[in-house]
Scaffold this motif. Structure first.
Motif, mmCIF file in Angstrom:
data_model
loop_
_atom_site.group_PDB
_atom_site.id
_atom_site.type_symbol
_atom_site.label_atom_id
_atom_site.label_comp_id
_atom_site.label_asym_id
_atom_site.label_seq_id
_atom_site.Cartn_x
_atom_site.Cartn_y
_atom_site.Cartn_z
ATOM 1 N N ARG A 186 3.129 31.243 -14.439
ATOM 2 C CA ARG A 186 3.917 29.798 -15.254
ATOM 3 C C ARG A 186 2.575 29.230 -15.968
ATOM 4 O O ARG A 186 2.728 28.895 -17.208
ATOM 5 C CB ARG A 186 4.428 29.039 -14.360
ATOM 6 C CG ARG A 186 5.817 29.366 -13.922
ATOM 7 C CD ARG A 186 6.290 28.557 -12.829
ATOM 8 N NE ARG A 186 7.579 29.019 -12.454
ATOM 9 C CZ ARG A 186 8.606 28.418 -12.760
ATOM 10 N NH1 ARG A 186 8.764 27.696 -13.622
ATOM 11 N NH2 ARG A 186 9.761 29.105 -12.491
ATOM 12 N N SER A 187 1.345 29.335 -15.187
ATOM 13 C CA SER A 187 0.201 28.666 -15.914
ATOM 14 C C SER A 187 -0.065 29.334 -17.089
ATOM 15 O O SER A 187 -0.642 28.541 -18.200
ATOM 16 C CB SER A 187 -0.811 28.544 -14.902
ATOM 17 O OG SER A 187 -0.534 27.822 -13.754
ATOM 18 N N ILE A 188 0.019 30.614 -17.159
ATOM 19 C CA ILE A 188 -0.394 31.335 -18.384
ATOM 20 C C ILE A 188 0.391 31.340 -19.395
ATOM 21 O O ILE A 188 0.180 31.074 -20.694
ATOM 22 C CB ILE A 188 -0.674 33.033 -17.885
ATOM 23 C CG1 ILE A 188 -1.891 33.021 -17.135
ATOM 24 C CG2 ILE A 188 -0.711 33.738 -19.197
ATOM 25 C CD1 ILE A 188 -1.940 34.445 -16.487
ATOM 26 N N VAL A 214 -4.470 34.216 -21.740
ATOM 27 C CA VAL A 214 -3.620 33.703 -22.802
ATOM 28 C C VAL A 214 -3.930 34.233 -24.073
ATOM 29 O O VAL A 214 -3.243 34.426 -25.081
ATOM 30 C CB VAL A 214 -3.593 32.034 -22.841
ATOM 31 C CG1 VAL A 214 -3.030 31.390 -24.106
ATOM 32 C CG2 VAL A 214 -2.768 31.631 -21.676
ATOM 33 N N ARG A 215 -5.405 34.261 -24.346
ATOM 34 C CA ARG A 215 -5.985 34.911 -25.608
ATOM 35 C C ARG A 215 -5.569 36.373 -25.587
ATOM 36 O O ARG A 215 -5.413 36.697 -26.618
ATOM 37 C CB ARG A 215 -7.403 34.599 -25.440
ATOM 38 C CG ARG A 215 -8.064 33.105 -25.804
ATOM 39 C CD ARG A 215 -9.527 32.989 -25.270
ATOM 40 N NE ARG A 215 -10.006 31.778 -25.512
ATOM 41 C CZ ARG A 215 -10.923 31.235 -25.112
ATOM 42 N NH1 ARG A 215 -11.542 31.747 -24.099
ATOM 43 N NH2 ARG A 215 -11.515 30.006 -25.405
ATOM 44 N N GLY A 216 -5.444 37.002 -24.513
ATOM 45 C CA GLY A 216 -5.238 38.233 -24.483
ATOM 46 C C GLY A 216 -3.700 38.564 -24.822
ATOM 47 O O GLY A 216 -3.483 39.937 -25.347
ATOM 48 N N LEU A 246 -11.554 39.641 -21.409
ATOM 49 C CA LEU A 246 -10.601 39.850 -20.283
ATOM 50 C C LEU A 246 -11.353 40.365 -19.110
ATOM 51 O O LEU A 246 -11.103 39.785 -18.148
ATOM 52 C CB LEU A 246 -9.663 40.867 -20.890
ATOM 53 C CG LEU A 246 -8.447 40.343 -21.743
ATOM 54 C CD1 LEU A 246 -7.719 41.784 -22.265
ATOM 55 C CD2 LEU A 246 -7.567 39.192 -21.328
ATOM 56 N N VAL A 247 -12.393 40.988 -19.143
ATOM 57 C CA VAL A 247 -13.264 41.572 -18.241
ATOM 58 C C VAL A 247 -13.910 40.392 -17.695
ATOM 59 O O VAL A 247 -13.925 40.137 -16.381
ATOM 60 C CB VAL A 247 -14.143 42.655 -18.494
ATOM 61 C CG1 VAL A 247 -15.063 43.026 -17.540
ATOM 62 C CG2 VAL A 247 -13.400 43.922 -18.912
#
Length: 408
Positions: free
Chosen positions: A220-222, A352-354, A65-66
């Motif tokens: 929205r993209s996320i 998204v992974r987060g 994330l960072v």
């Protein structure tokens, strides 16, 4: 309209991006595959293997994330190739160092550094490929990057179950360093190079929040990608427990379930890229695969008593249905101007992974009241609903000219 050949699609930029993502996925999947061997060797008691793994995995996710924000900003300020070089170098060295840890704190530090490195490669590769390839064949290039990359999971399953855990980490690190040799001849896109002579803000992450329209595009993209990681993090990662609740006959190996899912993802990513090209629509392709995901989720969670081999086949089907990762990341890349494109394309897949954190938290909270299968179904329907609603109203970006800027 000029016709294009496969030589236009599979050029050095696409090959480097695909192999970089291959090593990226190799490491992401290798860690959970060798978790038991590595933690047992480091003296962790059997009843503490899972919580220790979650502890280490959280360090990796924090790093991703960072890193997603840092690499994204760097990609717009200094160039896409600077991110490819830096991210691949960092996660390769972190993997090699991981092979020599002797304590859990050292393990956690290396997983953080690996996550920091892993967060940059895919977004930078998709950004570069999207800008380099002709707009008429852009989908083919990003599909090749994602589908080839995802096969890294299959190799990780083999390496993780064949070599020692230290040898497996070294293998991943060496693969990454070898890739840097290919990277030498790849350069940034003309679009990015043209920015040098323009007085425009580059890589300002806060610009995503200064305009509601821009923020809406970003959010929205996320959200359209959230169903993909629901499949991976809930249905596949919890496959041994789910299989038991579904009455699957025979033991289900989590490594084989993950490898089966990623085989499906590789096929799905190649297929979704080709389909979006053939029907000339990113949005329709994503909606189609979200529909496939709904069907596969229902088929899996409403079935009872299937043999273990059939369950692995369902994991392949789940992976295929969620195999619109390449199209999803391409949509994010195409939504934003050249001066913000890397920032968006690198951060979106990492956020998204987060999203796995609230997804798994909700899943565990519901599990205590509704049971494993019903809570997995409820979370899945919620993720799919959010993904479909977020797709509604998005701009269709197929064959869109990407030579534009984001300005306030």
């Amino acid at each position: 309209m000029k016709s294009h050949s496969w030589k236009d699609v599979v050029n050095l930029t696409v090959i480097v991006g695909a192999l970089g993502y291959f090593v990226d996925i190799f490491d992401l999947i290798l860690f959970p595959i060798i978790r038991t061997k590595s933690l047992t060797d480091l003296g962790v008691p059997a009843d503490q293997i899972l919580p220790t793994f979650v502890y280490l995995f959280n360090f990796q996710m924090i790093g991703m994330l960072v890193g997603g924000v840092l690499w994204g900003i760097l990609g717009d300020k200094k160039g896409r190739m600077s991110v490819l070089f830096g991210s691949i170098t960092l996660y390769s060295l972190a993997n090699i160092a991981n092979a020599f840890v002797t304590t859990i704190p050292a393990y956690a530090a290396m997983r953080f550094l690996a996550g920091l490195g892993l967060s940059g490669e895919l977004g930078a590769a998709i950004t570069l490929v999207s800008e380099v390839l002709p707009k008429e064949i852009r989908s083919y290039g990003t599909a090749v990057v994602a589908s080839v990359g995802i096969t890294g999971a299959l190799v990780a399953d083999f390496v993780g179950n064949t070599l020692s855990w230290r040898g497996a980490f070294i293998t991943g690190g060496v693969l990454g360093l070898l890739l840097l040799i290919l990277r030498i001849k790849v350069t940034d896109s003309g679009m990015f190079k043209n920015l040098a002579s323009q007085n425009v803000v580059k890589g300002n992450f806060l610009m995503l929040f200064t305009s509601f329209a821009r923020f809406s595009r970003y959010l929205r993209s996320i959200l359209i990608g959230v169903p993909i990681w629901y499949v991976v993090a809930i249905l596949v990662a919890s496959s041994p427990e789910l299989a038991k609740s579904l009455g699957v006959v025979g033991a289900v190996n989590p490594g084989h379930a993950i490898a089966s899912c990623y085989l499906g993802l590789a096929i799905g990513d190649l297929g979704s890229g080709f389909i979006s090209q053939w029907i000339a629509s990113r949005k329709k392709t994503v909606l189609m695969f979200q529909g496939f995901t709904l069907a596969a989720v229902l088929a899996t969670l409403l079935s009872r008593g299937m043999p273990a081999q059939a369950y692995y086949a369902m994991c392949v089907a789940l992976g295929f249905s969620a195999g619109y990762w390449a199209v999803f990341v391409t949509i994010a890349s195409e939504q934003f101007g050249t001066n913000m494109r890397a920032t968006v394309t690198v951060t979106v897949p990492n956020f998204v992974r987060g999203a796995v954190v609230p997804i798994t938290t909700g899943f565990l909270a519901l599990k205590a009241h509704w049971g494993l299968v019903n809570s997995a179904l409820a979370i899945g329907l919620a993720c799919l609903a959010v993904g479909a609603l977020s797709l509604w109203g998005m701009e269709e970006t197929h064959a869109k000219d990407l030579n534009f800027l984001e300005v306030d």
